[in-house]
Design a protein around this motif. Structure first.
Motif, PDB file in Angstrom:
ATOM      1  N   GLY A 289       0.153  -1.327   0.167  1.00 35.09           N
ATOM      2  CA  GLY A 289      -0.119   0.206  -0.060  1.00 35.09           C
ATOM      3  C   GLY A 289       0.940   0.983  -0.236  1.00 35.09           C
ATOM      4  O   GLY A 289       1.956   1.355   0.238  1.00 35.09           O
ATOM      5  N   ALA A 290       0.107   2.666  -0.492  1.00 33.56           N
ATOM      6  CA  ALA A 290       0.675   3.959   0.082  1.00 33.56           C
ATOM      7  C   ALA A 290       1.207   3.866   1.081  1.00 33.56           C
ATOM      8  O   ALA A 290       1.143   3.543   1.859  1.00 33.56           O
ATOM      9  CB  ALA A 290       0.158   4.752  -0.003  1.00 33.56           C
ATOM     10  N   LYS A 291       2.654   4.632   0.648  1.00 31.55           N
ATOM     11  CA  LYS A 291       3.052   5.336   2.113  1.00 31.55           C
ATOM     12  C   LYS A 291       4.322   6.675   2.269  1.00 31.55           C
ATOM     13  O   LYS A 291       4.457   6.385   0.523  1.00 31.55           O
ATOM     14  CB  LYS A 291       4.289   4.036   2.039  1.00 31.55           C
ATOM     15  N   LEU A 292       3.936   7.533   2.736  1.00 28.29           N
ATOM     16  CA  LEU A 292       4.584   8.436   2.832  1.00 28.29           C
ATOM     17  C   LEU A 292       5.903   9.251   3.821  1.00 28.29           C
ATOM     18  O   LEU A 292       5.638   8.778   4.422  1.00 28.29           O
ATOM     19  CB  LEU A 292       3.575   9.372   3.230  1.00 28.29           C
TER      20      LEU A 292
ATOM     21  N   LEU B  58       4.260   4.303  -3.948  1.00 37.18           N
ATOM     22  CA  LEU B  58       2.236   3.655  -4.087  1.00 37.18           C
ATOM     23  C   LEU B  58       2.106   2.215  -4.042  1.00 37.18           C
ATOM     24  O   LEU B  58       1.829   1.479  -3.998  1.00 37.18           O
ATOM     25  CB  LEU B  58       2.959   3.957  -5.766  1.00 37.18           C
ATOM     26  N   SER B  59       3.870   1.312  -4.418  1.00 38.31           N
ATOM     27  CA  SER B  59       4.093   0.052  -3.892  1.00 38.31           C
ATOM     28  C   SER B  59       5.743  -0.052  -3.180  1.00 38.31           C
ATOM     29  O   SER B  59       6.629   1.390  -3.030  1.00 38.31           O
ATOM     30  CB  SER B  59       3.978  -1.011  -4.831  1.00 38.31           C
ATOM     31  N   ASP B  60       5.837  -1.456  -2.545  1.00 40.44           N
ATOM     32  CA  ASP B  60       7.616  -1.102  -2.582  1.00 40.44           C
ATOM     33  C   ASP B  60       7.907  -1.091  -3.729  1.00 40.44           C
ATOM     34  O   ASP B  60       9.506  -0.148  -3.716  1.00 40.44           O
ATOM     35  CB  ASP B  60       8.059  -3.012  -2.195  1.00 40.44           C
ATOM     36  N   LYS B  61       8.151  -0.464  -5.113  1.00 38.87           N
ATOM     37  CA  LYS B  61       9.061  -0.752  -6.310  1.00 38.87           C
ATOM     38  C   LYS B  61       8.399   0.223  -7.300  1.00 38.87           C
ATOM     39  O   LYS B  61       9.429   0.814  -7.823  1.00 38.87           O
ATOM     40  CB  LYS B  61       8.818  -2.219  -7.280  1.00 38.87           C
ATOM     41  N   THR B  62       7.453   1.159  -7.002  1.00 37.42           N
ATOM     42  CA  THR B  62       6.940   2.497  -7.851  1.00 37.42           C
ATOM     43  C   THR B  62       6.847   3.643  -6.746  1.00 37.42           C
ATOM     44  O   THR B  62       6.376   3.593  -5.738  1.00 37.42           O
ATOM     45  CB  THR B  62       5.093   1.944  -8.487  1.00 37.42           C
ATOM     46  N   GLY B  63       6.678   5.049  -6.951  1.00 37.67           N
ATOM     47  CA  GLY B  63       6.228   5.498  -6.564  1.00 37.67           C
ATOM     48  C   GLY B  63       6.763   7.228  -6.966  1.00 37.67           C
ATOM     49  O   GLY B  63       6.750   7.456  -8.543  1.00 37.67           O
ATOM     50  N   VAL B  64       6.454   8.347  -6.745  1.00 35.32           N
ATOM     51  CA  VAL B  64       6.653   9.649  -7.087  1.00 35.32           C
ATOM     52  C   VAL B  64       7.271  10.701  -5.442  1.00 35.32           C
ATOM     53  O   VAL B  64       6.795  10.449  -4.542  1.00 35.32           O
ATOM     54  CB  VAL B  64       5.300  10.121  -7.367  1.00 35.32           C
ATOM     55  N   CYS B  65       7.672  11.957  -6.056  1.00 36.32           N
ATOM     56  CA  CYS B  65       8.252  12.455  -4.980  1.00 36.32           C
ATOM     57  C   CYS B  65       8.523  14.051  -5.904  1.00 36.32           C
ATOM     58  O   CYS B  65       8.192  14.561  -7.380  1.00 36.32           O
ATOM     59  CB  CYS B  65       9.865  12.094  -4.750  1.00 36.32           C
TER      60      CYS B  65
ATOM     61  N   GLY C 165       9.365   2.959 -11.596  1.00 34.76           N
ATOM     62  CA  GLY C 165       8.350   2.364 -12.061  1.00 34.76           C
ATOM     63  C   GLY C 165       8.999   1.140 -11.300  1.00 34.76           C
ATOM     64  O   GLY C 165      10.024   1.405 -10.451  1.00 34.76           O
ATOM     65  N   GLU C 166       8.460   0.097 -11.909  1.00 34.15           N
ATOM     66  CA  GLU C 166       9.171  -1.587 -11.484  1.00 34.15           C
ATOM     67  C   GLU C 166      10.673  -1.657 -11.827  1.00 34.15           C
ATOM     68  O   GLU C 166      11.615  -2.387 -11.239  1.00 34.15           O
ATOM     69  CB  GLU C 166       9.033  -2.623 -12.029  1.00 34.15           C
ATOM     70  N   ASP C 167      11.510  -0.629 -12.758  1.00 35.81           N
ATOM     71  CA  ASP C 167      12.676  -0.847 -12.537  1.00 35.81           C
ATOM     72  C   ASP C 167      13.790  -0.037 -12.180  1.00 35.81           C
ATOM     73  O   ASP C 167      15.081   0.237 -11.765  1.00 35.81           O
ATOM     74  CB  ASP C 167      13.367  -0.506 -13.785  1.00 35.81           C
ATOM     75  N   ALA C 168      12.811   0.535 -11.377  1.00 40.85           N
ATOM     76  CA  ALA C 168      13.713   1.609  -9.934  1.00 40.85           C
ATOM     77  C   ALA C 168      14.237   2.883 -10.406  1.00 40.85           C
ATOM     78  O   ALA C 168      15.009   3.080  -9.726  1.00 40.85           O
ATOM     79  CB  ALA C 168      14.771   0.988  -9.161  1.00 40.85           C
ATOM     80  N   THR C 169      14.070   3.020 -12.186  1.00 39.54           N
ATOM     81  CA  THR C 169      15.538   4.249 -12.589  1.00 39.54           C
ATOM     82  C   THR C 169      14.025   5.814 -12.204  1.00 39.54           C
ATOM     83  O   THR C 169      12.911   4.937 -12.245  1.00 39.54           O
ATOM     84  CB  THR C 169      15.165   4.002 -13.833  1.00 39.54           C
ATOM     85  N   VAL C 170      14.571   6.248 -11.142  1.00 38.85           N
ATOM     86  CA  VAL C 170      13.817   7.895 -10.595  1.00 38.85           C
ATOM     87  C   VAL C 170      14.285   9.132 -12.657  1.00 38.85           C
ATOM     88  O   VAL C 170      15.053   8.817 -12.400  1.00 38.85           O
ATOM     89  CB  VAL C 170      14.361   7.992  -9.754  1.00 38.85           C
ATOM     90  N   ARG C 171      13.321   9.271 -12.695  1.00 38.68           N
ATOM     91  CA  ARG C 171      13.209  10.402 -13.700  1.00 38.68           C
ATOM     92  C   ARG C 171      12.908  11.181 -13.703  1.00 38.68           C
ATOM     93  O   ARG C 171      11.301  11.237 -12.765  1.00 38.68           O
ATOM     94  CB  ARG C 171      11.805   9.227 -15.147  1.00 38.68           C
TER      95      ARG C 171
END
Length: 137
Positions: A28-31, A58-65, A91-97
């Motif tokens: 689940g979501a985590k802040l 958003l999950s263990d492998k995806t998110g926004v900042c 996303g799933e590849d863990a590359t932060v864009r």
């Protein structure tokens, strides 16, 4: 006239803390928030920046900042400081864009009046992150 410059930065320090998270859900979501120190070289020479991120996993492998970073040093040889606001996702590849933009009115010294925007992609496991920055003075 717009000027293009490039370089790279490295994370000198990353201190992250969880603010809250969804109960009872594995993914689940985590802040979270992170206090970060970076070292820039290339067109931007800033040996020790100050940065703070607000992060939503958003999950263990995806998110926004999103975050703000104060850079003090030089930009293509001009001394001063400026602040950028950043927006990133991964996303799933863990590359932060990430995209970033100069906060209007934040330039000081020889960087007074600076405007501009740029991008970077941080690949997990890479210690040097390349950036690209287009600006006007």
């Amino acid at each position: 006239m717009t000027t293009h410059t490039t370089g790279h930065f490295t994370y000198a320090d990353w201190q992250e803390s969880v603010l809250d998270e969804t109960e009872g859900a594995e993914s689940g979501a985590k802040l979270a928030r992170a206090v970060v120190t970076n070292a820039f070289s290339g067109g931007i020479e800033a040996p020790r920046t100050s940065c703070q991120y607000a992060i939503t996993y958003l999950s263990d492998k995806t998110g926004v900042c999103c975050g703000y970073e104060l850079l003090t040093g030089t930009l293509d040889g001009r001394a001063g400081s400026f602040v950028v606001v950043q927006h990133g996702s991964w996303g799933e590849d863990a590359t932060v864009r990430c995209t970033f933009e100069v906060v209007p009115g934040s330039g000081t010294g020889e960087l007074t009046g600076l405007t501009g925007s740029g991008t970077f992609s941080a690949v997990q496991g890479e210690s040097e992150i390349p950036y690209s920055f287009d600006y006007a003075l």
